[in-house]
Design a protein around this motif. Structure first.
Motif, short mmCIF file in Angstrom:
data_model
loop_
_atom_site.label_atom_id
_atom_site.label_comp_id
_atom_site.label_asym_id
_atom_site.label_seq_id
_atom_site.Cartn_x
_atom_site.Cartn_y
_atom_site.Cartn_z
N VAL A 118 0.04 -4.35 2.29
CA VAL A 118 -0.74 -3.35 3.18
C VAL A 118 -1.11 -2.38 2.41
O VAL A 118 -0.67 -1.69 1.48
CB VAL A 118 0.12 -2.82 4.27
N ARG A 119 -2.47 -1.62 2.53
CA ARG A 119 -2.94 -0.77 1.75
C ARG A 119 -3.56 0.36 2.77
O ARG A 119 -4.41 -0.04 3.88
CB ARG A 119 -4.24 -1.29 0.80
N ILE A 120 -3.14 1.70 2.53
CA ILE A 120 -3.76 2.75 3.40
C ILE A 120 -4.53 3.63 2.61
O ILE A 120 -4.01 4.09 1.58
CB ILE A 120 -2.72 3.28 4.17
N ALA A 121 -5.50 4.14 2.98
CA ALA A 121 -6.03 5.30 2.29
C ALA A 121 -5.68 6.64 2.69
O ALA A 121 -6.02 7.71 2.16
CB ALA A 121 -7.75 5.32 2.36
N ARG A 122 -5.12 7.00 3.92
CA ARG A 122 -4.97 8.19 4.46
C ARG A 122 -3.42 7.97 5.14
O ARG A 122 -3.05 7.06 5.76
CB ARG A 122 -5.76 8.46 5.89
N MET A 123 -2.67 8.90 4.54
CA MET A 123 -1.15 9.15 4.83
C MET A 123 -1.05 8.97 6.45
O MET A 123 -0.03 8.37 7.05
CB MET A 123 -0.70 10.28 4.64
N LYS A 124 -2.07 9.38 7.29
CA LYS A 124 -1.97 9.60 8.69
C LYS A 124 -1.91 8.17 9.43
O LYS A 124 -1.61 8.02 10.50
CB LYS A 124 -2.98 10.36 9.42
N ASP A 125 -2.24 7.07 8.53
CA ASP A 125 -2.41 5.83 9.16
C ASP A 125 -0.86 5.00 8.94
O ASP A 125 -0.83 3.84 9.23
CB ASP A 125 -3.48 4.94 8.53
#
Ligand SMILES: [Zn+2]
Length: 405
Positions: free
Chosen positions: A285-292
């Motif tokens: 899993v990759r996320i660009a924003r901590m809030k996700d």
């Protein structure tokens, strides 16, 4: 057309020219340092090998400063299941907070790779396992620090650096940094800024101002085995259940948010004539924003079996937070770009999908600039190499950042 080439490149200032000349004269010395480091193989999972590497690097750092007796403090952080981590503290000529130079000396290549992928120079390229990721980065640290000592030794006492500097080189970055993460975080909290000497981006050598966060999950399905011919209806097919889960998991991707979910490895079953009782998938899993982070983690852990006769188990989580382009990160980039301009070059920036230990330090809100190391291509691949001609200005950029950031 690339806007970089539309105008004539900026002209280096006199001081910048002096610094570039200094590193140009030492270019072969930088290459030979890199070569020495590449020729000590250091796969993350071989404790004895990374240990040898740590010893060699520790010795190089403690020799910095030439004949001048420096109060360099080399500290080894022992790690139980991985190689030791190396911390080197250099005193500075000011009470300023230290800058943290961060990197790793482990590589993804097993012992013996060097025989098939030797460290060689050809057409401005230096090849070898880990040359880009990130043994050239370690060599650049060494040479930038040596230069700062050299440049300032008349002004200041005993070749102290213009400010305190801490170097941290870890042994487990390529395998998730579990054992080094607490050390990285505690040193970052004491630092004014973190400079990460991981490979730069692209052949123009852009620095990295954003990196995606990374998570890993294991989805394990248990069904019931049966003879595929005699007792088909008594079986519960775990692969079928997993296939439905994969469809669902893949649907969690939200490209607009920079959130991707990749089922990368699947396994299951034993023979074609057996209804499979087990199947498993490994998910990146990759996320660009901590809030996700919380949302996708909740979705993964709330997966329920479609077929109630199956049991489903989910383990894992978000391992590295994203490195977001915060105001602190952007300010550090602006500073780096200004130094590069002085040196006669336009420094680009890039947002990338891969994680590094810079994710941890940026996640704590400490201004972090990544991708300051070697320029080249083929990290983790047989054609891994760096461009030798880029080394002098890279070293000058790093030295400049240590002074100013
Ligand atoms: Zn790396």
């Amino acid at each position: 057309m690339n806007p970089v080439y539309r105008k004539a490149p900026p002209r280096p200032s006199a001081e910048a020219q002096r610094r570039l000349a200094y590193f140009n004269e030492r270019r072969d010395a930088i290459v030979s340092t890199i070569r020495e480091l590449v020729e000590i193989e250091s796969p993350s999972d071989n404790k004895a090998a990374v240990h040898r590497m740590a010893e060699a690097v520790a010795q190089k750092f403690s020799q910095l400063g030439g004949n001048v007796k420096l109060k360099v403090n080399v500290r080894i952080h022992p790690a139980k299941d991985f190689g030791n981590h190396l911390q080197v503290d250099f005193p500075g000529n000011s009470a300023a907070k230290p800058v943290l130079l961060l990197g790793h000396y482990d590589t993804v290549y097993p012992l013996g790779t060097l025989a098939a992928m030797p460290c060689r120079v050809a057409d401005n390229k230096l090849t070898g396992p880990g040359v880009l990721d990130m043994k050239s980065g370690i060599a650049l640290m060494l040479h930038a620090l040596a230069a700062l000592q050299d440049w300032h030794k008349e002004d200041w006492h005993k070749a102290d650096l213009p400010r305190p500097v801490t170097v941290l080189l870890v042994s487990d970055e390529e395998v998730g940094s579990d054992s080094s993460r607490p050390i990285t975080e505690s040193l970052a909290k004491k630092a004014a800024a973190v400079l990460v000497l991981e490979p730069s981006y692209g052949l123009q050598g852009a620095v990295k101002t954003a990196r995606k966060g990374v998570g890993g999950y294991l989805v394990k399905v248990t069904g019931k085995a049966a003879h595929a011919g005699l007792d088909f209806q008594k079986g519960v097919n775990a692969i079928l259940e997993l296939a439905r889960q994969i469809e669902k998991i893949s649907g969690f991707t939200e490209l607009k948010k920079g959130l991707t979910v990749n089922v990368g490895i699947v396994s299951g079953g034993s023979r074609t004539n057996v209804v499979p009782a087990e199947a498993a998938a490994q998910v990146d899993v990759r996320i660009a924003r901590m809030k996700d982070a919380a949302g996708i983690d909740r979705k993964m852990h709330s997966l329920r079996a479609f077929n109630r006769k199956c049991k489903i188990e989910i383990t894992g989580g978000i391992n590295r937070p994203p490195m977001e382009r915060t105001a602190g990160v952007a300010a550090l980039y602006v500073q780096a770009a200004a130094i590069a301009r002085e040196l006669g070059w336009k420094l680009g920036e890039a947002a990338v999908g891969g994680g590094s230990d810079g994710n941890f330090t940026a996640g704590l809100g400490i201004p972090t600039l990544d991708g300051l190391g070697g320029v080249g291509d083929g990290a983790h691949a047989p054609h891994e190499h760096i461009l030798i001609s880029e080394l002098p200005r890279r070293a000058a950029l790093i030295a400049g950042l240590i002074e100013l950031c």
